[in-house]
Design a protein around this motif. Structure first.
Motif, mmCIF file in Angstrom:
data_model
loop_
_atom_site.group_PDB
_atom_site.id
_atom_site.type_symbol
_atom_site.label_atom_id
_atom_site.label_comp_id
_atom_site.label_asym_id
_atom_site.label_seq_id
_atom_site.Cartn_x
_atom_site.Cartn_y
_atom_site.Cartn_z
ATOM 1 N N ILE A 18 0.847 -1.201 0.000
ATOM 2 C CA ILE A 18 0.000 0.000 0.000
ATOM 3 C C ILE A 18 0.880 1.246 0.000
ATOM 4 C CG2 ILE A 18 -1.625 1.365 1.377
ATOM 5 C CD1 ILE A 18 -2.796 -1.389 2.351
ATOM 6 N N THR A 19 1.884 1.266 0.879
ATOM 7 C CA THR A 19 2.781 2.421 0.977
ATOM 8 C C THR A 19 3.552 2.627 -0.323
ATOM 9 O OG1 THR A 19 2.974 2.012 3.354
ATOM 10 C CG2 THR A 19 4.623 3.465 2.362
ATOM 11 N N GLN A 20 4.071 1.555 -0.887
ATOM 12 C CA GLN A 20 4.789 1.640 -2.163
ATOM 13 C C GLN A 20 3.881 2.161 -3.272
ATOM 14 O OE1 GLN A 20 6.336 -2.321 -2.755
ATOM 15 N NE2 GLN A 20 7.647 -2.195 -0.946
ATOM 16 N N ASN A 21 2.626 1.729 -3.284
ATOM 17 C CA ASN A 21 1.680 2.201 -4.301
ATOM 18 C C ASN A 21 1.375 3.689 -4.148
ATOM 19 O OD1 ASN A 21 1.508 -0.208 -5.718
ATOM 20 N ND2 ASN A 21 -0.218 -0.950 -4.509
ATOM 21 N N PHE A 22 1.283 4.177 -2.905
ATOM 22 C CA PHE A 22 1.102 5.619 -2.698
ATOM 23 C C PHE A 22 2.279 6.375 -3.307
ATOM 24 C CE2 PHE A 22 -1.517 4.933 1.441
ATOM 25 C CZ PHE A 22 -2.705 4.953 0.731
ATOM 26 N N LEU A 23 3.492 5.897 -3.053
ATOM 27 C CA LEU A 23 4.680 6.561 -3.596
ATOM 28 C C LEU A 23 4.671 6.546 -5.120
ATOM 29 C CD1 LEU A 23 7.268 5.187 -1.034
ATOM 30 C CD2 LEU A 23 6.526 7.567 -1.261
ATOM 31 N N ARG A 101 7.902 6.504 10.793
ATOM 32 C CA ARG A 101 7.414 5.175 11.155
ATOM 33 C C ARG A 101 5.889 5.196 11.042
ATOM 34 N NH1 ARG A 101 12.090 2.729 13.189
ATOM 35 N NH2 ARG A 101 11.007 0.745 13.277
ATOM 36 N N LEU A 102 5.348 4.228 10.313
ATOM 37 C CA LEU A 102 3.905 4.122 10.117
ATOM 38 C C LEU A 102 3.418 2.774 10.638
ATOM 39 C CD1 LEU A 102 3.673 5.432 6.435
ATOM 40 C CD2 LEU A 102 3.145 6.698 8.524
ATOM 41 N N TRP A 103 2.326 2.802 11.404
ATOM 42 C CA TRP A 103 1.744 1.567 11.912
ATOM 43 C C TRP A 103 0.899 0.902 10.841
ATOM 44 C CZ3 TRP A 103 3.837 -0.541 15.867
ATOM 45 C CH2 TRP A 103 4.347 0.226 16.916
ATOM 46 N N GLU A 104 0.977 -0.412 10.816
ATOM 47 C CA GLU A 104 0.195 -1.235 9.882
ATOM 48 C C GLU A 104 -1.290 -0.871 9.917
ATOM 49 O OE1 GLU A 104 -1.113 -5.949 10.003
ATOM 50 O OE2 GLU A 104 0.127 -5.125 11.599
ATOM 51 N N SER A 105 -1.874 -0.747 11.110
ATOM 52 C CA SER A 105 -3.309 -0.469 11.224
ATOM 53 C C SER A 105 -3.655 0.913 10.673
ATOM 54 C CB SER A 105 -3.772 -0.601 12.678
ATOM 55 O OG SER A 105 -2.976 0.204 13.527
ATOM 56 N N ASP A 106 -2.742 1.873 10.781
ATOM 57 C CA ASP A 106 -2.976 3.202 10.208
ATOM 58 C C ASP A 106 -2.909 3.151 8.685
ATOM 59 O OD1 ASP A 106 -3.241 4.282 12.759
ATOM 60 O OD2 ASP A 106 -1.128 4.866 12.863
ATOM 61 N N ILE A 107 -1.945 2.411 8.153
ATOM 62 C CA ILE A 107 -1.792 2.308 6.699
ATOM 63 C C ILE A 107 -3.012 1.656 6.076
ATOM 64 C CG2 ILE A 107 -0.472 1.184 4.855
ATOM 65 C CD1 ILE A 107 2.016 1.504 6.717
ATOM 66 N N ARG A 108 -3.552 0.640 6.725
ATOM 67 C CA ARG A 108 -4.681 -0.115 6.159
ATOM 68 C C ARG A 108 -5.924 0.769 5.958
ATOM 69 N NH1 ARG A 108 -4.046 -5.648 5.806
ATOM 70 N NH2 ARG A 108 -2.225 -6.481 6.869
ATOM 71 N N LYS A 109 -6.053 1.845 6.742
ATOM 72 C CA LYS A 109 -7.223 2.726 6.576
ATOM 73 C C LYS A 109 -6.842 4.070 5.950
ATOM 74 C CE LYS A 109 -6.906 3.848 11.451
ATOM 75 N NZ LYS A 109 -7.340 3.510 12.770
ATOM 76 N N MET A 110 -5.583 4.195 5.523
ATOM 77 C CA MET A 110 -5.055 5.448 5.001
ATOM 78 C C MET A 110 -5.485 5.683 3.545
ATOM 79 S SD MET A 110 -1.002 6.428 5.176
ATOM 80 C CE MET A 110 -0.905 6.447 6.963
ATOM 81 N N THR A 111 -5.808 6.939 3.233
ATOM 82 C CA THR A 111 -6.057 7.340 1.853
ATOM 83 C C THR A 111 -4.780 7.975 1.307
ATOM 84 O OG1 THR A 111 -6.756 9.582 2.424
ATOM 85 C CG2 THR A 111 -8.486 7.869 2.412
ATOM 86 N N LEU A 112 -4.749 8.223 0.018
ATOM 87 C CA LEU A 112 -3.599 8.890 -0.576
ATOM 88 C C LEU A 112 -3.391 10.261 0.073
ATOM 89 C CD1 LEU A 112 -1.310 8.983 -2.652
ATOM 90 C CD2 LEU A 112 -2.961 9.883 -4.309
ATOM 91 N N ASN A 113 -4.479 10.986 0.316
ATOM 92 C CA ASN A 113 -4.355 12.303 0.957
ATOM 93 C C ASN A 113 -3.813 12.198 2.377
ATOM 94 O OD1 ASN A 113 -5.114 13.833 -1.241
ATOM 95 N ND2 ASN A 113 -7.292 13.776 -0.717
ATOM 96 N N PHE A 115 -1.746 9.916 3.372
ATOM 97 C CA PHE A 115 -0.327 9.630 3.194
ATOM 98 C C PHE A 115 0.446 10.903 2.851
ATOM 99 C CE2 PHE A 115 3.346 8.339 0.613
ATOM 100 C CZ PHE A 115 3.993 7.534 1.540
ATOM 101 N N ILE A 116 -0.129 11.718 1.984
ATOM 102 C CA ILE A 116 0.520 12.991 1.619
ATOM 103 C C ILE A 116 0.747 13.833 2.868
ATOM 104 C CG2 ILE A 116 0.138 15.207 0.435
ATOM 105 C CD1 ILE A 116 -1.245 13.552 -1.823
ATOM 106 N N GLU A 117 -0.244 13.888 3.754
ATOM 107 C CA GLU A 117 -0.102 14.657 4.992
ATOM 108 C C GLU A 117 1.022 14.104 5.866
ATOM 109 O OE1 GLU A 117 -1.563 17.604 5.851
ATOM 110 O OE2 GLU A 117 -2.235 17.482 3.767
ATOM 111 N N LYS A 118 1.203 12.780 5.860
ATOM 112 C CA LYS A 118 2.257 12.166 6.670
ATOM 113 C C LYS A 118 3.654 12.506 6.144
ATOM 114 C CE LYS A 118 -0.029 9.580 9.644
ATOM 115 N NZ LYS A 118 0.035 9.787 11.086
ATOM 116 N N ILE A 119 3.818 12.564 4.807
ATOM 117 C CA ILE A 119 5.164 12.808 4.278
ATOM 118 C C ILE A 119 5.434 14.274 3.960
ATOM 119 C CG2 ILE A 119 5.432 10.463 3.393
ATOM 120 C CD1 ILE A 119 5.017 11.599 0.585
ATOM 121 N N LYS A 120 4.391 15.091 4.003
ATOM 122 C CA LYS A 120 4.549 16.524 3.698
ATOM 123 C C LYS A 120 5.645 17.206 4.533
ATOM 124 C CE LYS A 120 0.781 18.763 2.475
ATOM 125 N NZ LYS A 120 -0.498 19.479 2.580
ATOM 126 N N PRO A 121 5.734 16.925 5.828
ATOM 127 C CA PRO A 121 6.788 17.585 6.610
ATOM 128 C C PRO A 121 8.218 17.240 6.139
ATOM 129 C CG PRO A 121 5.172 16.578 8.068
ATOM 130 C CD PRO A 121 4.856 16.123 6.674
#
Length: 125
Positions: A18-23, A101-113, A115-121
């Protein structure tokens, strides 16, 4: 070091995929399971060279996510893994890397937006 050339795991976990696909959707180049030479060397889950960012996809059970109600009380191996995670994060930062560091349970419900908020900083998108 022969281990540095081996890739573990053989198969990516669903949260890693999922994370790789967001990237990929964001057009961000990355390496999966890249060997990192620090004192407690290991293969990081994802390295984004353009951001000097390492993303660790932490499984709730294996890495002891105490935000997950199922793992409020950690066993010995979870405690040891969390200590190792903290040590590696510290060593990576000392070596000049940024670490997310991202938790599995957070990633499973994460949208692309999300994810963007997580890596924006860590970089401008």
């Amino acid at each position: 070091v022969a281990r540095a050339r081996q890739v573990f795991p053989i198969k990516d976990s669903k949260p890693e995929i999922i994370t790789q696909n967001f990237l990929r959707q964001l057009g961000i180049d990355f390496f999966a399971h890249k060997y990192i030479n620090i004192k407690h060397d290991y293969q990081c889950d994802i390295l984004i060279p353009s951001m000097n960012l390492i993303i660790e996809v932490d499984g709730d059970y294996w890495h002891g996510n105490t935000d997950n109600p199922r793992y409020k009380i950690l066993n010995g191996s979870q405690i040891k893994q969390r200590e190792e995670d903290n040590l590696r994060t510290k060593e990576l930062i000392e070596k000049g890397f940024k670490v997310l560091r991202l938790w599995e349970s957070d990633i499973r419900k994460m949208t692309l937006n999300d994810f963007i908020e997580k890596i924006k900083p860590f970089d401008k998108i």
